[in-house]
Scaffold this active site. Structure first.
Site, PDB file in Angstrom:
ATOM      1  N   THR A 135       0.859  -1.195   0.000  1.00  0.00           N
ATOM      2  CA  THR A 135       0.000   0.000   0.000  1.00  0.00           C
ATOM      3  C   THR A 135       0.891   1.240   0.000  1.00  0.00           C
ATOM      4  O   THR A 135       0.434   2.327   0.344  1.00  0.00           O
ATOM      5  CB  THR A 135      -0.932   0.036   1.233  1.00  0.00           C
ATOM      6  OG1 THR A 135      -0.136  -0.093   2.410  1.00  0.00           O
ATOM      7  CG2 THR A 135      -1.978  -1.053   1.193  1.00  0.00           C
ATOM      8  N   ARG A 161       4.082   2.403  -2.502  1.00  0.00           N
ATOM      9  CA  ARG A 161       4.246   2.993  -3.835  1.00  0.00           C
ATOM     10  C   ARG A 161       4.510   1.850  -4.828  1.00  0.00           C
ATOM     11  O   ARG A 161       5.267   0.921  -4.519  1.00  0.00           O
ATOM     12  CB  ARG A 161       5.421   3.982  -3.887  1.00  0.00           C
ATOM     13  CG  ARG A 161       5.107   5.353  -3.317  1.00  0.00           C
ATOM     14  CD  ARG A 161       4.065   6.149  -4.125  1.00  0.00           C
ATOM     15  NE  ARG A 161       3.774   7.443  -3.524  1.00  0.00           N
ATOM     16  CZ  ARG A 161       2.778   7.700  -2.688  1.00  0.00           C
ATOM     17  NH1 ARG A 161       1.948   6.741  -2.313  1.00  0.00           N
ATOM     18  NH2 ARG A 161       2.598   8.921  -2.220  1.00  0.00           N
ATOM     19  N   GLU A 178       0.280   3.303 -12.446  1.00  0.00           N
ATOM     20  CA  GLU A 178      -1.087   3.651 -12.028  1.00  0.00           C
ATOM     21  C   GLU A 178      -1.578   4.979 -12.587  1.00  0.00           C
ATOM     22  O   GLU A 178      -2.781   5.210 -12.680  1.00  0.00           O
ATOM     23  CB  GLU A 178      -1.210   3.659 -10.499  1.00  0.00           C
ATOM     24  CG  GLU A 178      -0.474   4.806  -9.814  1.00  0.00           C
ATOM     25  CD  GLU A 178      -0.645   4.768  -8.296  1.00  0.00           C
ATOM     26  OE1 GLU A 178      -0.430   3.704  -7.705  1.00  0.00           O
ATOM     27  OE2 GLU A 178      -0.995   5.810  -7.711  1.00  0.00           O
ATOM     28  N   HIS A 232      -5.481   2.840  -5.231  1.00  0.00           N
ATOM     29  CA  HIS A 232      -4.884   3.877  -4.371  1.00  0.00           C
ATOM     30  C   HIS A 232      -5.942   4.529  -3.473  1.00  0.00           C
ATOM     31  O   HIS A 232      -6.083   5.749  -3.449  1.00  0.00           O
ATOM     32  CB  HIS A 232      -4.166   4.940  -5.225  1.00  0.00           C
ATOM     33  CG  HIS A 232      -2.996   5.556  -4.518  1.00  0.00           C
ATOM     34  ND1 HIS A 232      -1.771   5.754  -5.101  1.00  0.00           N
ATOM     35  CD2 HIS A 232      -2.865   6.015  -3.238  1.00  0.00           C
ATOM     36  CE1 HIS A 232      -0.949   6.311  -4.235  1.00  0.00           C
ATOM     37  NE2 HIS A 232      -1.586   6.474  -3.091  1.00  0.00           N
ATOM     38  N   GLN A 233      -6.654   3.680  -2.763  1.00  0.00           N
ATOM     39  CA  GLN A 233      -7.721   4.183  -1.903  1.00  0.00           C
ATOM     40  C   GLN A 233      -7.410   4.020  -0.413  1.00  0.00           C
ATOM     41  O   GLN A 233      -8.258   4.335   0.429  1.00  0.00           O
ATOM     42  CB  GLN A 233      -9.045   3.464  -2.231  1.00  0.00           C
ATOM     43  CG  GLN A 233      -9.136   2.018  -1.748  1.00  0.00           C
ATOM     44  CD  GLN A 233     -10.520   1.436  -1.891  1.00  0.00           C
ATOM     45  OE1 GLN A 233     -10.890   0.996  -2.962  1.00  0.00           O
ATOM     46  NE2 GLN A 233     -11.285   1.409  -0.818  1.00  0.00           N
ATOM     47  N   ALA A 234      -6.186   3.549  -0.100  1.00  0.00           N
ATOM     48  CA  ALA A 234      -5.903   3.251   1.307  1.00  0.00           C
ATOM     49  C   ALA A 234      -6.077   4.482   2.197  1.00  0.00           C
ATOM     50  O   ALA A 234      -6.503   4.379   3.341  1.00  0.00           O
ATOM     51  CB  ALA A 234      -4.494   2.685   1.446  1.00  0.00           C
ATOM     52  N   PHE A 235      -5.766   5.658   1.645  1.00  0.00           N
ATOM     53  CA  PHE A 235      -5.848   6.887   2.459  1.00  0.00           C
ATOM     54  C   PHE A 235      -7.275   7.402   2.593  1.00  0.00           C
ATOM     55  O   PHE A 235      -7.542   8.299   3.372  1.00  0.00           O
ATOM     56  CB  PHE A 235      -5.017   8.006   1.785  1.00  0.00           C
ATOM     57  CG  PHE A 235      -5.689   8.559   0.547  1.00  0.00           C
ATOM     58  CD1 PHE A 235      -5.637   7.878  -0.635  1.00  0.00           C
ATOM     59  CD2 PHE A 235      -6.419   9.745   0.601  1.00  0.00           C
ATOM     60  CE1 PHE A 235      -6.280   8.364  -1.779  1.00  0.00           C
ATOM     61  CE2 PHE A 235      -7.065  10.249  -0.535  1.00  0.00           C
ATOM     62  CZ  PHE A 235      -6.994   9.548  -1.721  1.00  0.00           C
TER      63      PHE A 235
HETATM   64  P1  NAI Z   1       7.124   7.647   7.349  1.00  0.00           P
HETATM   65  O1  NAI Z   1       8.097   8.625   6.795  1.00  0.00           O
HETATM   66  O2  NAI Z   1       6.472   7.916   8.656  1.00  0.00           O
HETATM   67  O3  NAI Z   1       7.848   6.221   7.474  1.00  0.00           O
HETATM   68  C1  NAI Z   1       8.629   5.647   6.490  1.00  0.00           C
HETATM   69  C2  NAI Z   1       9.587   4.685   7.177  1.00  0.00           C
HETATM   70  O4  NAI Z   1      10.274   3.931   6.166  1.00  0.00           O
HETATM   71  C3  NAI Z   1      10.656   5.390   8.014  1.00  0.00           C
HETATM   72  O5  NAI Z   1      10.693   4.813   9.309  1.00  0.00           O
HETATM   73  C4  NAI Z   1      11.954   5.124   7.249  1.00  0.00           C
HETATM   74  O6  NAI Z   1      13.088   5.004   8.103  1.00  0.00           O
HETATM   75  C5  NAI Z   1      11.625   3.809   6.567  1.00  0.00           C
HETATM   76  N1  NAI Z   1      12.430   3.502   5.393  1.00  0.00           N
HETATM   77  C6  NAI Z   1      12.949   4.349   4.481  1.00  0.00           C
HETATM   78  N2  NAI Z   1      13.573   3.648   3.513  1.00  0.00           N
HETATM   79  C7  NAI Z   1      13.435   2.344   3.826  1.00  0.00           C
HETATM   80  C8  NAI Z   1      13.849   1.143   3.197  1.00  0.00           C
HETATM   81  N3  NAI Z   1      14.540   1.134   2.053  1.00  0.00           N
HETATM   82  N4  NAI Z   1      13.529  -0.040   3.794  1.00  0.00           N
HETATM   83  C9  NAI Z   1      12.809  -0.040   4.946  1.00  0.00           C
HETATM   84  N5  NAI Z   1      12.394   1.056   5.570  1.00  0.00           N
HETATM   85  C10 NAI Z   1      12.699   2.239   5.011  1.00  0.00           C
HETATM   86  O7  NAI Z   1       6.058   7.419   6.196  1.00  0.00           O
HETATM   87  P2  NAI Z   1       4.563   6.873   6.350  1.00  0.00           P
HETATM   88  O8  NAI Z   1       3.643   7.982   6.679  1.00  0.00           O
HETATM   89  O9  NAI Z   1       4.559   5.676   7.222  1.00  0.00           O
HETATM   90  O10 NAI Z   1       4.247   6.460   4.826  1.00  0.00           O
HETATM   91  C11 NAI Z   1       4.948   5.404   4.199  1.00  0.00           C
HETATM   92  C12 NAI Z   1       4.615   5.413   2.721  1.00  0.00           C
HETATM   93  O11 NAI Z   1       3.222   5.069   2.543  1.00  0.00           O
HETATM   94  C13 NAI Z   1       4.711   6.795   2.034  1.00  0.00           C
HETATM   95  O12 NAI Z   1       6.041   7.068   1.630  1.00  0.00           O
HETATM   96  C14 NAI Z   1       3.801   6.641   0.850  1.00  0.00           C
HETATM   97  O13 NAI Z   1       4.569   6.158  -0.247  1.00  0.00           O
HETATM   98  C15 NAI Z   1       2.802   5.563   1.290  1.00  0.00           C
HETATM   99  N6  NAI Z   1       1.432   6.074   1.421  1.00  0.00           N
HETATM  100  C16 NAI Z   1       0.434   5.455   0.734  1.00  0.00           C
HETATM  101  C17 NAI Z   1      -0.878   5.892   0.823  1.00  0.00           C
HETATM  102  C18 NAI Z   1      -1.995   5.207   0.115  1.00  0.00           C
HETATM  103  O14 NAI Z   1      -3.119   5.740   0.062  1.00  0.00           O
HETATM  104  N7  NAI Z   1      -1.809   4.026  -0.447  1.00  0.00           N
HETATM  105  C19 NAI Z   1      -1.208   7.078   1.642  1.00  0.00           C
HETATM  106  C20 NAI Z   1      -0.095   7.616   2.387  1.00  0.00           C
HETATM  107  C21 NAI Z   1       1.179   7.145   2.248  1.00  0.00           C
END
Ligand code: NAI
Length: 332
Positions: free
Chosen positions: A233, A235, A264, A296-299
């Protein structure tokens, strides 16, 4: 003060208009995504452009925005892999985002996908509507006592870990930054390889960066348990889709749940039900009985949309009066 919204959907208009009552911005909503084809349409009165995940903020686009005098790019999302930050920095355009908008919304959707896949409720729903009450083909598996591997334990990953602990799962995680609260809650950290190879369920919650593009490829899948459930969920670019399709065909991946997909932008957030889809990869994916794709509806919860609108408009307001928003909100 004018804000132009790109990729605007009816729900964006509803939530932003409602929150704008307290801010009083002039808002223009465009349905098209932002890219080189449309950026010249931005007029000189525009203070900020507000964009979403599939808008393309290339160097060319940002340079044109700067020429038009745009001062702020406001991402109404957390991820920013679609934006050339360095160009914005060089040209003095401020970039804000919404770093956290109900991480629980995304975590809960991930769990919804998992529960759909492991208990086949999507099939049961259709069957019962056709008065087919047979259980053949609906056999599931318990989550209790399974090992869940979580890649990325930031805000969303952490919320997901906590839910999975509640299901009685063993949770392993990989993240370069170890969360002490999660350690205390009983989560075990390991390397990427250790986490992936010990998990019955692998869930991706890290951002997409240049370093982890196609993180899940044939080599990494080879380390996963046969029959693994893979959830993304985060990218689409984290997964090399062709390799995942090969692993689904070979039965190595038992279940796949994705809310994001590398290609997407041509599909998601649009009603294409009357169109011929040219993307054979998504068509192949959706043909598998053990694959669940959401667009892309998780949010997409009321709570999250309220927060997105409030935080975005507040950041633009602060920047417009020379105040500095919280560091977490500002990318440039
Ligand atoms: P966040 O910034 O709070 O956490 C991301 C974590 O990933 C951090 O702890 C970081 O240290 C870690 N990280 C970075 N590179 C890494 C790697 N190569 N391997 C393992 N861990 C790694 O971000 P948050 O809010 O948790 O969001 C995560 C992702 O979720 C966003 O970047 C976005 O792509 C995705 N997202 C998807 C949504 C959806 O509707 N499907 C909505 C919101 C976010």
């Amino acid at each position: 003060m004018k804000i132009i919204f790109f990729s605007a959907k009816p729900y964006d208009i509803q939530f932003f208009d409602s929150h704008n009552q307290a801010f009083g911005f002039e808002m223009e909503y465009l349905e098209t995504h932002l890219g080189p084809h449309i950026v010249k349409a931005v007029d000189e009165q525009t203070f900020a452009v507000c964009v979403f995940v599939n808008d393309k903020l290339t160097t060319e686009v940002i340079e044109t925005l700067a020429l038009k005098g745009v001062k702020v790019i406001a991402l109404r999302c957390a991820g920013f892999n679609n934006l050339q930050l360095e160009t914005a920095r060089k040209l003095g355009i401020r970039v804000c985002r919404v770093p956290a908008y109900s991480p629980e919304a995304v975590a809960e959707h991930t769990v919804a996908m998992l529960l759909t896949l492991n208990r086949k409720t999507h099939k049961a729903y259709n069957r019962v509507r056709e008065q087919n009450f047979s259980l053949n083909g609906l056999l599931g598996f318990n989550l209790h006592k399974k090992t869940v591997g979580v890649i990325g334990t930031g805000k969303i990953g952490k919320a997901f870990c906590k839910i999975m602990l509640g299901f009685g799962c063993k949770v392993m995680a990989f993240d370069p930054v170890i969360d002490q609260n999660l350690l205390a809650a009983g989560i075990q950290y390991g390397t990427l390889e250790e986490t992936i190879s010990s998990a019955d369920i692998v869930s991706l919650h890290c951002p997409l960066t240049a370093d982890n593009h196609h993180l899940v490829n044939t080599k990494i899948i080879g380390l996963m348990k046969k029959g693994v459930t893979l959830l993304n969920t985060s990218r689409g670019g984290l997964i090399k889709t062709e390799d995942v399709i090969d692993a689904l065909k070979a039965g190595h991946i038992g279940y796949l749940g994705i809310d994001v997909y590398e290609q997407e932008e041509k599909l998601f957030f649009k009603d294409l039900s009357g169109s011929i889809i040219e993307d054979d990869t998504i068509q192949r994916l959706t043909s598998f009985p053990n694959v669940l794709v959401t667009g892309h509806q998780a949010f997409f919860t009321k709570e999250a949309l309220d927060q997105i609108a409030e935080i975005t408009l507040n950041s633009i307001k602060q920047l417009s009066v020379g105040e500095e928003p919280a560091p977490a909100v500002m990318l440039v």
